[in-house]
Design a protein around this motif. Structure first.
Motif, PDB file in Angstrom:
ATOM      1  N   GLN A 282       0.858  -1.145  -0.191  1.00 57.41           N
ATOM      2  CA  GLN A 282       0.062  -0.137   0.164  1.00 57.41           C
ATOM      3  C   GLN A 282       0.908   1.352  -0.034  1.00 57.41           C
ATOM      4  OE1 GLN A 282      -2.642  -0.483   3.413  1.00 57.41           O
ATOM      5  NE2 GLN A 282      -3.849  -1.944   2.388  1.00 57.41           N
ATOM      6  N   PHE A 283       1.835   1.249   0.931  1.00 60.70           N
ATOM      7  CA  PHE A 283       2.829   2.241   0.778  1.00 60.70           C
ATOM      8  C   PHE A 283       3.677   2.753  -0.486  1.00 60.70           C
ATOM      9  CE2 PHE A 283       6.956   4.178   2.130  1.00 60.70           C
ATOM     10  CZ  PHE A 283       6.419   5.287   2.529  1.00 60.70           C
ATOM     11  N   GLY A 284       3.922   1.483  -0.978  1.00 64.80           N
ATOM     12  CA  GLY A 284       4.688   1.572  -2.598  1.00 64.80           C
ATOM     13  C   GLY A 284       3.537   2.052  -3.452  1.00 64.80           C
ATOM     14  N   GLY A 285       2.250   1.748  -3.460  1.00 73.27           N
ATOM     15  CA  GLY A 285       1.340   2.191  -4.117  1.00 73.27           C
ATOM     16  C   GLY A 285       0.860   3.621  -4.046  1.00 73.27           C
ATOM     17  N   GLN A 286       1.197   4.243  -2.933  1.00 75.31           N
ATOM     18  CA  GLN A 286       1.007   5.702  -2.531  1.00 75.31           C
ATOM     19  C   GLN A 286       2.224   6.412  -3.176  1.00 75.31           C
ATOM     20  OE1 GLN A 286      -1.557   7.328  -1.478  1.00 75.31           O
ATOM     21  NE2 GLN A 286      -2.826   5.513  -1.373  1.00 75.31           N
ATOM     22  N   LEU A 287       3.266   5.734  -2.876  1.00 76.12           N
ATOM     23  CA  LEU A 287       4.607   6.418  -3.440  1.00 76.12           C
ATOM     24  C   LEU A 287       4.635   6.497  -5.088  1.00 76.12           C
ATOM     25  CD1 LEU A 287       7.140   4.672  -1.188  1.00 76.12           C
ATOM     26  CD2 LEU A 287       6.540   7.029  -1.078  1.00 76.12           C
ATOM     27  N   ARG A 288       3.978   5.447  -5.753  1.00 74.45           N
ATOM     28  CA  ARG A 288       3.670   5.376  -6.998  1.00 74.45           C
ATOM     29  C   ARG A 288       3.047   6.532  -7.639  1.00 74.45           C
ATOM     30  NH1 ARG A 288       3.750  -0.043  -6.484  1.00 74.45           N
ATOM     31  NH2 ARG A 288       1.433  -0.024  -6.625  1.00 74.45           N
ATOM     32  N   ASP A 289       1.796   6.688  -6.801  1.00 78.30           N
ATOM     33  CA  ASP A 289       1.076   7.914  -7.202  1.00 78.30           C
ATOM     34  C   ASP A 289       1.632   9.263  -6.983  1.00 78.30           C
ATOM     35  OD1 ASP A 289      -1.227   6.235  -7.747  1.00 78.30           O
ATOM     36  OD2 ASP A 289      -1.956   6.570  -5.724  1.00 78.30           O
ATOM     37  N   VAL A 290       2.230   9.703  -5.926  1.00 82.06           N
ATOM     38  CA  VAL A 290       3.221  10.700  -5.715  1.00 82.06           C
ATOM     39  C   VAL A 290       4.207  10.943  -6.576  1.00 82.06           C
ATOM     40  CG1 VAL A 290       4.636  11.896  -4.379  1.00 82.06           C
ATOM     41  CG2 VAL A 290       2.915  10.667  -3.171  1.00 82.06           C
ATOM     42  N   ASN A 291       4.869   9.668  -7.238  1.00 80.55           N
ATOM     43  CA  ASN A 291       5.815  10.000  -8.230  1.00 80.55           C
ATOM     44  C   ASN A 291       4.987  10.296  -9.534  1.00 80.55           C
ATOM     45  OD1 ASN A 291       8.590   9.201  -9.239  1.00 80.55           O
ATOM     46  ND2 ASN A 291       7.410   7.916 -10.580  1.00 80.55           N
ATOM     47  N   ARG A 292       3.980   9.857  -9.649  1.00 77.19           N
ATOM     48  CA  ARG A 292       3.187  10.268 -11.072  1.00 77.19           C
ATOM     49  C   ARG A 292       2.749  11.663 -10.988  1.00 77.19           C
ATOM     50  NH1 ARG A 292      -1.608  11.099 -12.639  1.00 77.19           N
ATOM     51  NH2 ARG A 292      -2.660  10.760 -10.722  1.00 77.19           N
ATOM     52  N   MET A 293       2.433  12.298  -9.845  1.00 69.67           N
ATOM     53  CA  MET A 293       2.273  13.599  -9.665  1.00 69.67           C
ATOM     54  C   MET A 293       3.327  14.522  -9.980  1.00 69.67           C
ATOM     55  SD  MET A 293      -0.641  14.005  -6.696  1.00 69.67           S
ATOM     56  CE  MET A 293       0.447  13.308  -5.610  1.00 69.67           C
ATOM     57  N   LEU A 294       4.728  14.023  -9.680  1.00 74.10           N
ATOM     58  CA  LEU A 294       5.758  14.611  -9.812  1.00 74.10           C
ATOM     59  C   LEU A 294       6.065  14.733 -11.044  1.00 74.10           C
ATOM     60  CD1 LEU A 294       8.012  13.301  -6.741  1.00 74.10           C
ATOM     61  CD2 LEU A 294       7.071  15.749  -6.883  1.00 74.10           C
ATOM     62  N   GLU A 295       5.967  13.635 -11.784  1.00 74.56           N
ATOM     63  CA  GLU A 295       6.186  13.398 -13.327  1.00 74.56           C
ATOM     64  C   GLU A 295       5.318  14.402 -14.167  1.00 74.56           C
ATOM     65  OE1 GLU A 295       8.578  11.749 -14.774  1.00 74.56           O
ATOM     66  OE2 GLU A 295       9.394  10.958 -12.999  1.00 74.56           O
ATOM     67  N   ASP A 296       3.927  14.430 -13.704  1.00 74.21           N
ATOM     68  CA  ASP A 296       3.028  15.460 -14.190  1.00 74.21           C
ATOM     69  C   ASP A 296       3.794  16.820 -14.053  1.00 74.21           C
ATOM     70  OD1 ASP A 296       1.420  13.493 -15.108  1.00 74.21           O
ATOM     71  OD2 ASP A 296       0.067  13.743 -13.468  1.00 74.21           O
ATOM     72  N   LEU A 297       4.236  17.157 -13.065  1.00 72.61           N
ATOM     73  CA  LEU A 297       4.541  18.684 -12.690  1.00 72.61           C
ATOM     74  C   LEU A 297       5.857  18.771 -13.646  1.00 72.61           C
ATOM     75  CD1 LEU A 297       4.282  18.534  -8.783  1.00 72.61           C
ATOM     76  CD2 LEU A 297       3.015  19.942 -10.457  1.00 72.61           C
ATOM     77  N   VAL A 298       6.747  17.752 -13.456  1.00 74.96           N
ATOM     78  CA  VAL A 298       7.899  17.871 -14.662  1.00 74.96           C
ATOM     79  C   VAL A 298       7.653  18.059 -15.880  1.00 74.96           C
ATOM     80  CG1 VAL A 298      10.270  16.928 -15.243  1.00 74.96           C
ATOM     81  CG2 VAL A 298       9.511  16.948 -12.894  1.00 74.96           C
ATOM     82  N   ASP A 299       6.635  17.146 -16.520  1.00 75.57           N
ATOM     83  CA  ASP A 299       6.094  17.260 -17.860  1.00 75.57           C
ATOM     84  C   ASP A 299       5.481  18.720 -18.128  1.00 75.57           C
ATOM     85  OD1 ASP A 299       7.349  14.742 -18.347  1.00 75.57           O
ATOM     86  OD2 ASP A 299       5.494  13.462 -18.039  1.00 75.57           O
ATOM     87  N   ALA A 300       4.533  19.176 -17.176  1.00 79.18           N
ATOM     88  CA  ALA A 300       3.941  20.291 -17.562  1.00 79.18           C
ATOM     89  C   ALA A 300       4.848  21.363 -17.642  1.00 79.18           C
ATOM     90  CB  ALA A 300       2.687  20.550 -16.536  1.00 79.18           C
ATOM     91  N   SER A 301       6.028  21.453 -16.887  1.00 80.51           N
ATOM     92  CA  SER A 301       6.803  22.543 -16.780  1.00 80.51           C
ATOM     93  C   SER A 301       7.457  22.672 -18.082  1.00 80.51           C
ATOM     94  CB  SER A 301       7.756  22.496 -15.992  1.00 80.51           C
ATOM     95  OG  SER A 301       8.471  21.419 -15.736  1.00 80.51           O
ATOM     96  N   ARG A 302       8.072  21.291 -18.665  1.00 77.95           N
ATOM     97  CA  ARG A 302       8.735  21.052 -19.909  1.00 77.95           C
ATOM     98  C   ARG A 302       8.137  21.358 -21.092  1.00 77.95           C
ATOM     99  NH1 ARG A 302      11.779  15.426 -18.549  1.00 77.95           N
ATOM    100  NH2 ARG A 302      13.287  16.351 -17.081  1.00 77.95           N
ATOM    101  N   ILE A 303       6.571  20.881 -21.098  1.00 78.69           N
ATOM    102  CA  ILE A 303       5.809  21.206 -22.332  1.00 78.69           C
ATOM    103  C   ILE A 303       5.582  22.692 -22.398  1.00 78.69           C
ATOM    104  CG2 ILE A 303       3.546  20.750 -23.032  1.00 78.69           C
ATOM    105  CD1 ILE A 303       3.641  17.993 -22.185  1.00 78.69           C
ATOM    106  N   GLU A 304       5.317  23.435 -21.144  1.00 75.18           N
ATOM    107  CA  GLU A 304       4.976  24.593 -21.401  1.00 75.18           C
ATOM    108  C   GLU A 304       6.160  25.506 -21.933  1.00 75.18           C
ATOM    109  OE1 GLU A 304       2.309  26.474 -20.996  1.00 75.18           O
ATOM    110  OE2 GLU A 304       0.936  24.383 -20.758  1.00 75.18           O
ATOM    111  N   ALA A 305       7.382  25.043 -21.570  1.00 78.55           N
ATOM    112  CA  ALA A 305       8.523  25.769 -22.009  1.00 78.55           C
ATOM    113  C   ALA A 305       8.950  25.433 -23.354  1.00 78.55           C
ATOM    114  CB  ALA A 305       9.543  25.374 -21.374  1.00 78.55           C
TER     115      ALA A 305
END
Length: 466
Positions: A282-305
């Motif tokens: 369960q902890f690993g699943g939550q970490l994967r969700d957090v990792n996905r959100m971080l990837e979204d943040l990084v992708d969004a900044s790269r795409i906007e730039a």
């Protein structure tokens, strides 16, 4: 074209309308005066004809009274004098005045010949005088008839010209009004529409939408400049926001990776109990969700730039969809994630990693928007030129107002209170799909669920996210 003033332009249009209207009224008044003058000449000529004919009739009556030696002879001559005076009143030309003067002299001689019947041959002399007088009366009648005919011709001529001028002036007036309306539309409505359009596009997510200042009148230019300045400020603020979250996301990746390794190690420990392994999963699943959100943040900044490039190649889109379904099939016990349709290869030239990211975001959102569980369906459509992807859930749905802005960054709609998220998933999906030259949209009914539709071209020619 430089800035112009609506006030001055409308004043010019009003002046043009005033000039055309003045010309129209002046022309009509002048034509009306000429027609009235010609009509008066005609009426005067006809009255003169009537008076001359009455003179002729009175002379004949006077001759008859003189021949019969009746007491009415004097009264008859009074009538002749009365009509002679009337004829003199209607004189309008020198030729007519000369005839009237001649007639008056002849009538005087005729009357004198009747006043002295004792002279021998007086009767025949009076008859001779009358024979000279009547042709003069006829000449006067013919002259006035000619004047009446000429006046009538003038009336007809001016009436015809008046109709022509009226038509021309009416067309000029209509043209001036039409020009005025077109000018108002060009000077006022189009600039306002351009301003409204830019505001609408900016509100819909087009941060590059601006109002062209060279097309704006002075009265609206300041409003346009204010909007453009505001849009620039908001764009800079958004860039700073994305840069901040990208920096934070980048700094969190290393400790997050360490936590994921720890969770994985805890799950694989030989002496761990089943409860500990379950907690580690369960902890690993939550970490994967957090990792996905971080990837979204990084992708969004790269795409906007504009720093994300597509690595396109022949890809089996159905295989990507099947992998995504398999990944999320056991992620939530209350949801049934299925791939609809018969298994068949659907090959398109796309970036496999980015399309998998889009699928993962859409399926993950479908699960989040369905807190009560239910069926999540992923379906593919194979057309000649496009590949369609459809993800359907039966969750809380999205309101019409939220649907218009759901693809904006940091936009969190109904249902997101049930889970975490930065509100970047759909924005990233939109940018990736558009980078492929495709399009994305959704249909949703509050309380009944949402269907997101993606259309990707068979061959993606674009190589950047701009």
């Amino acid at each position: 074209m430089g800035a112009f003033s609506i006030h001055r332009a409308l004043a010019g249009v009003a002046a043009l309308l005033a000039v055309v209207t003045l010309l129209t009224v002046s022309g009509l008044l002048a034509t009306s005066g000429l027609l009235r003058q010609a009509t008066e000449v005609q009426e005067t000529a006809l009255e003169s004809v009537r008076a001359a004919e009455e003179v002729e009739a009175s002379l004949l009556l006077a001759q008859r009274a003189e021949r019969l030696q009746t007491a009415d002879a004097q009264a008859a001559w009074l009538v002749v004098d009365e009509w002679l005076d009337r004829v003199a009143v209607y004189v309008t030309t020198p030729e007519e005045a000369e005839l009237v003067h001649q007639l008056d002299a002849e009538v005087t001689r005729l009357r004198r010949s009747w006043d002295d019947p004792a002279e021998p041959g007086a009767l025949s002399e009076a008859d001779a005088e009358l024979s000279h007088t009547l042709p003069t009366v006829e000449a006067l009648v013919e002259l006035n008839l000619a004047q009446a005919a000429e006046a009538q011709a003038a009336v007809l001529r001016w009436s015809s010209r008046a109709e022509g001028w009226s038509t021309v002036l009416a067309l000029l007036l209509v043209g001036a009004v039409g020009l005025g309306l077109l000018s108002v539309r060009a000077l006022l409505f189009r600039p306002i529409d351009a301003l409204r359009s830019a505001m609408g596009r900016f509100g819909a997510g087009d941060l590059e939408a601006r109002v062209p200042l060279e097309r704006q009148p002075e009265e609206l230019a300041e409003v346009a400049r204010t909007f453009n300045d505001m849009a620039d400020a908001l764009a800079r603020q958004r860039e700073m926001q994305l840069a901040l979250v990208a920096s934070v996301a980048h700094d969190l990746r290393n400790p997050l990776f360490a936590l994921q390794l720890s969770a994985r190690a805890a799950e694989r420990r030989a002496d761990a109990s089943e409860g500990e392994r379950r907690l580690a999963r369960q902890f690993g699943g939550q970490l994967r969700d957090v990792n996905r959100m971080l990837e979204d943040l990084v992708d969004a900044s790269r795409i906007e730039a504009g720093h994300v490039e597509l690595q396109v190649g022949p890809t089996d889109v159905r295989s990507l969809a099947a992998s995504c379904v398999a990944l999320y099939a056991d992620s939530s016990p209350g949801h049934e994630v299925v791939l609809a349709g018969e298994p068949a290869e659907i090959v398109a030239t796309v970036d496999a990693t980015r399309v998998s990211q889009v699928l993962a975001n859409l399926v993950s959102n479908a699960i989040k928007y369905s807190p009560g569980g239910g069926r999540i369906e992923v379906a593919l459509e194979d057309d000649a030129d496009e590949v369609g992807i459809r993800v359907t859930d039966h969750g809380v749905g999205i309101t019409p107002d939220e649907q218009r802005r759901v693809f904006e960054p940091f936009r969190r709609g109904t249902g997101k209170e049930h889970s975490g998220g930065a509100g970047l998933g759909l924005s990233v999906c939109k940018r990736i799909v558009e980078a492929h030259g495709g399009r994305i949209g959704l249909d949703s009914t509050p309380g009944a669920g949402t269907t997101v539709r993606v259309r990707l071209p068979r061959s993606a020619e674009r190589a950047d996210a701009r």
